[in-house]
Design a protein around this motif. Structure first.
Motif, PDB file in Angstrom:
ATOM      1  N   LEU A 178       0.812  -1.219   0.000  1.00 60.58           N
ATOM      2  CA  LEU A 178       0.000   0.000   0.000  1.00 60.58           C
ATOM      3  C   LEU A 178       0.846   1.270   0.000  1.00 60.58           C
ATOM      4  O   LEU A 178       0.309   2.375   0.154  1.00 60.58           O
ATOM      5  N   SER A 179       2.150   1.134  -0.211  1.00 58.39           N
ATOM      6  CA  SER A 179       3.014   2.321  -0.136  1.00 58.39           C
ATOM      7  C   SER A 179       2.628   3.372  -1.176  1.00 58.39           C
ATOM      8  O   SER A 179       2.720   4.569  -0.920  1.00 58.39           O
ATOM      9  N   GLY A 180       2.169   2.955  -2.339  1.00 65.77           N
ATOM     10  CA  GLY A 180       1.728   3.908  -3.357  1.00 65.77           C
ATOM     11  C   GLY A 180       0.512   4.693  -2.899  1.00 65.77           C
ATOM     12  O   GLY A 180       0.383   5.885  -3.181  1.00 65.77           O
ATOM     13  N   PHE A 181      -0.370   4.031  -2.172  1.00 64.60           N
ATOM     14  CA  PHE A 181      -1.548   4.710  -1.655  1.00 64.60           C
ATOM     15  C   PHE A 181      -1.173   5.704  -0.560  1.00 64.60           C
ATOM     16  O   PHE A 181      -1.779   6.758  -0.442  1.00 64.60           O
ATOM     17  N   ASP A 182      -0.170   5.340   0.238  1.00 62.35           N
ATOM     18  CA  ASP A 182       0.286   6.265   1.278  1.00 62.35           C
ATOM     19  C   ASP A 182       0.819   7.547   0.647  1.00 62.35           C
ATOM     20  O   ASP A 182       0.525   8.650   1.116  1.00 62.35           O
ATOM     21  N   GLU A 183       1.603   7.420  -0.412  1.00 62.21           N
ATOM     22  CA  GLU A 183       2.140   8.589  -1.118  1.00 62.21           C
ATOM     23  C   GLU A 183       1.006   9.413  -1.720  1.00 62.21           C
ATOM     24  O   GLU A 183       1.004  10.634  -1.618  1.00 62.21           O
ATOM     25  N   LEU A 184       0.034   8.750  -2.331  1.00 60.54           N
ATOM     26  CA  LEU A 184      -1.111   9.446  -2.903  1.00 60.54           C
ATOM     27  C   LEU A 184      -1.881  10.191  -1.818  1.00 60.54           C
ATOM     28  O   LEU A 184      -2.274  11.347  -2.001  1.00 60.54           O
ATOM     29  N   GLU A 185      -2.070   9.554  -0.677  1.00 62.01           N
ATOM     30  CA  GLU A 185      -2.778  10.203   0.429  1.00 62.01           C
ATOM     31  C   GLU A 185      -2.019  11.435   0.908  1.00 62.01           C
ATOM     32  O   GLU A 185      -2.619  12.486   1.154  1.00 62.01           O
ATOM     33  N   ARG A 186      -0.677  11.360   1.015  1.00 61.33           N
ATOM     34  CA  ARG A 186       0.119  12.527   1.408  1.00 61.33           C
ATOM     35  C   ARG A 186      -0.046  13.662   0.398  1.00 61.33           C
ATOM     36  O   ARG A 186      -0.218  14.818   0.767  1.00 61.33           O
ATOM     37  N   GLU A 187       0.005  13.317  -0.882  1.00 67.26           N
ATOM     38  CA  GLU A 187      -0.135  14.344  -1.920  1.00 67.26           C
ATOM     39  C   GLU A 187      -1.527  14.976  -1.899  1.00 67.26           C
ATOM     40  O   GLU A 187      -1.661  16.190  -2.031  1.00 67.26           O
TER      41      GLU A 187
END
Length: 166
Positions: free
Chosen positions: A13-22
């Motif tokens: 889910l690391s890609g989702f974490d980055e998307l959530e931060r953005e």
């Protein structure tokens, strides 16, 4: 008899974490356009150019209060419609495509949106179907061009991206 095997699956889910931060960062940003620098004074009126723009956009009544001294010419309202249209069509698609291709950052996209939005204010001034100037105004300024006399107000249109709370 049952023969079975198992597969251990782990979802990254690391890609989702980055998307959530953005997305959280984007929620803190606001694009402003128009006459945003309150320190710029109109050389003729000696008041902030934003005040002159507001007088022209909203109109001002004469001292008696029953006639227009400056009739409303709602160029900012028109620009807002143009910006909404631009974002929902051409510009929105271009920005989305740039993200998909990895050619844009959110910061650059917001700056671009601001510049394009400011251009829409000028477009509204240029293209708006506003009440004609009074003959006395045309005589005084030696032009029948609506909303542009010296070009100072027109050239003061700007944009900025600000972080909410600043």
């Amino acid at each position: 008899m049952v023969i079975c095997s198992s597969i251990d699956a782990e979802l990254d889910l690391s890609g989702f974490d980055e998307l959530e931060r953005e997305l959280n960062w984007l929620e803190t940003q606001t694009v402003e356009y128009g006459f945003i620098n309150s320190t710029i004074k109109h050389p003729t009126a000696k008041v902030p150019v934003a005040q002159v723009a507001d007088w022209n956009n909203s109109g001002t009544k004469s001292s008696s209060g029953n006639k227009w001294h400056i009739p409303p010419r709602p160029f900012m309202d028109l620009a807002s419609i143009y910006v909404d249209d631009l974002m929902s069509t051409k510009l929105g698609k271009r920005i989305g495509q740039s993200f998909l291709e990895g050619k844009a950052s959110y910061s650059k996209a917001l700056d671009f949106i601001g510049k394009e939005s400011a251009d829409q204010v000028k477009y509204a001034i240029d293209e708006g179907d506003f009440k004609a100037l009074a003959p006395s105004t045309i005589s005084r300024k030696a032009s029948d061009t609506i909303l542009i006399h010296s070009g100072f107000m027109y050239n003061s249109v700007d944009s900025q991206v600000i972080k909410e709370g600043d």
